[in-house]
Each structure stands twice: as C-alpha cells, then as structure tokens.
Scaffold this active site. Sequence first.
Site: not given
Length: 455
Positions: A269, A320
């Site tokens: 991220h 994800d």
Amino acid sequence: MQIIHAKQALTVSGWQSDLEIAIDANGRIAAVGPQGQTPTHRAALLLPAPLNLHSHAFQRAMSGLTEARGPDPRDSFWSWRRLMYTFLDQLTPDHVEAIAALVFMEMLEAGYGAVAEFHYLHHAVGGVPYDNLAEMSERIVAAAVQSGIGLTHLPVHYQFGGCDLRPLNGGQQRFGNDPDRFLRLHADAVAAVAAGPSDFASGMAPHSLRAVDPAGMSAILGQARSGPIHMHLAEQVAEVEEVLAQLGARPTEWLLANHPVDERWCLIHCTQMTNSETGALAATGAVAGLCPLTESNLGDGIFNGTAYLGEGGTIGFGSDSNVHISLFEELKTLEYSQRLRDLSRAALATQDRSTGRVLFDAAAKGGAQAGGRQSGMIETGVWADLIGLDNDNQWLCNRKGDAVLDSLIFGGGGQLCIRDVWSAGRHVVKEGRHFKRDDIIRSFKNTMLQLETSI
C-alpha cells in the site's frame, strides 16, 4: 515440449514478430527464437504473465457485501474491518479452500500467472489452533494446485490488536500467534509448499507495525533467512497516527531506521507516505506493492507513483481484498489516480515508453521480484508464465507495440482479449476459460449458500 508461435511478443529485448517459444517438461522456457518447428499453440499476441503480489483469498467471498453505509456518517476502512471480523466467524477450512480456488481461477483468467498469498487466517473460531497448525496453509496450497496457479505462500505473523499491545478479540483471534508458535506454524507451512509443484515458493510476512511489536519483528525476521518478506505499511491515516504516537516515528520512517530493508522486501500500500519517505523507500530497492482497486474501495489514499518511479523505485500490483480481480483495471486505476491528483495526463509515461508499457513492465518486473519467482519476462530459463491474446478485435484492432498495451489497459476490453494463460508451463486457460471453471464455480456457489445463510 510445447511450442508457441506468436505473431508478436514482448520479450526482454522488446517487441518481436513471428517468434517461437519452447516450453520444456519442467515448465520453463527452453528457447526463444525464430519460428521453425510445428507449433502446438498459436498466439496473435504473447505477453509475460505477471505475479499478483498481494492477496487475501478469503475476502473474495465478501465482495459486494460491504457497500452499505455503517452507523458512522463518515464510513471508513475501520467499519469494513469490523464487518470482516463478523464474516470470519463463519469460515471453515473447506470454505477457505473453495473460495481460494475460485480466486486463483479468476486471477488466471485475468492474466496473472502466479500469486503471493498473504495468509493470516490460521486458526479456528476463537483462536483455537487446529491439531495441524498449518491446516489453513495446506488448504491454500491445495487450492493453488487445483487451479494450477503459481504460488508464493506468505504465512503472516499477527499478535496484537494495536501498537499499544492490546490483545486480539473477536475475529482477530483467528490470526493470532506469539513468535514461537508462529515459527512452528511457518515451518509446517513451508513443508506443505515444498510438497507442491516445483515452482511453488514460501516467504514470511509480519502483518504490520500495528499487529507485531518490535521484539516480535526481530524474532521472526531473524529466522527469515531466504525468500521474500512482505508487510502492510502506511496504509491508513489512523495507522500512521497510532504508530507515531506509540513508536515515535511514522511507519515508513520507523521501519527504515530499524530494519535493513532491501530487494527481498515488499511493502504493501504505502498510500500514506511523505515525499522524503517516498524517496527513502525507493532507494532501498524494495517493491511497493500496490492494490489500487482495493485502495480505492477502502478509501486508503493515493500512492506517490510519479515520485516513486521518478526516484527509480520498483512497484508491482496485487488484488488484495479481491473485490474485483482484473490485472488491467489495477494498472489503469493507478494511472488515473495520479492524473486526478495532479490534473495531468500520461502521468507515468516516459519519453521512450507509453503509459501502458510503463505500467505493464512494472507489473511484470515488480511482481516477479516480490514473489521471489523467476518469471515476468519472455526469456530462456524462466518459468513459462505467459498470456496469449487475440489482437483481431474491436479493442485492439491489430495494433502493434506499446499501442497494444495502452489499448488493453485503457480501452476497456483487455480481459476479453485473453485466450490462453500458462503458469510454469501449465496451460490453465484455453479459449478464455479456465480448465476447471465449472467445478470450481459450483463449489464456490455451494460455499456462498452456506455462508450467506449463516451470516
């Protein structure tokens, strides 16, 4: 020996026409050269299949179920997280295997050749360990074998509910281990992976600076002598504030000051970094693992993509939460986020490479590095992770070179052009369909009926 004839292919030497790629019985590319032998397969366009560098397979079953507004008028990642913990209380090992098989099938049909599974769902409800500590890891391996996808398995260490070392509660308890038990679980999971296909690999993942304390980080990393190391980093504003308050530094700042981050690392991220942190992380050679669709879905923020690549940083892409599995949409979403933030166009393009080429090259190179996998290119000796695409359609219009990648990513029909996918030579997608599609979907639907009845 499989022989692929490609009208055009993106190789380590750039675009080439009328190419022959030979795949040996071990699943590696044995030769790349001019067409000479009778082909077993043909492709109008052949690309390396990137590795999906970040997946939580079980979360695919939540797709579409967390879009209503919660009681807080400013809904956020944290309300989604609470819903995830409620959902977790229902999952059995059989459920997890069926969900993971569907996820891996969808990744293959989307053009990914392999996946790094960031796996933290270890125990039964209430945090009670299974008799076999690696039960859930073995289910992930079984799902990967069933689907044929390449796997880098990343058992995750998760011990605390926050930087203040508060205990885990609710659904979190299924993740939890102290360092000693985690290392035992990790060893068993590594053994399960080693019993799988020869292209499967293992790594290690401290979950985050919220879930692992400094002593726990040092304890498990001291045993991480080989393989990739992955960790969530600087995803949410509240996370940054918590780490700063408890550890005296922002997450990226603290990690770089306390651990020798290098090319083995993949930091997931990184949507909450300052400019100086962006440059410092880029200089380490670590991969910034980006998941733009999930980051958009959760409202995480925008990664400093132009600055990171401008500093020579390496990026890769993952799905994800698996809310929507689409390789080309992940790439497009990153680029569009940069344009929206900076009021620009072609934000990540360079003078010699189009936007699509920059994004696809980054996905292939960064994914392979993050997964510790010899792949991401069409070159002799690497795993044959390949995508064969149709180029004679309304989306690609028989274009050549970088214009093909731009059209695949930004034209809206990229995934519909995929005809074939190979993972370590396993021909798992043919005519756009996974070879076990019907069975995998049937099992997943049965699982969802059970889960939606019980939630």
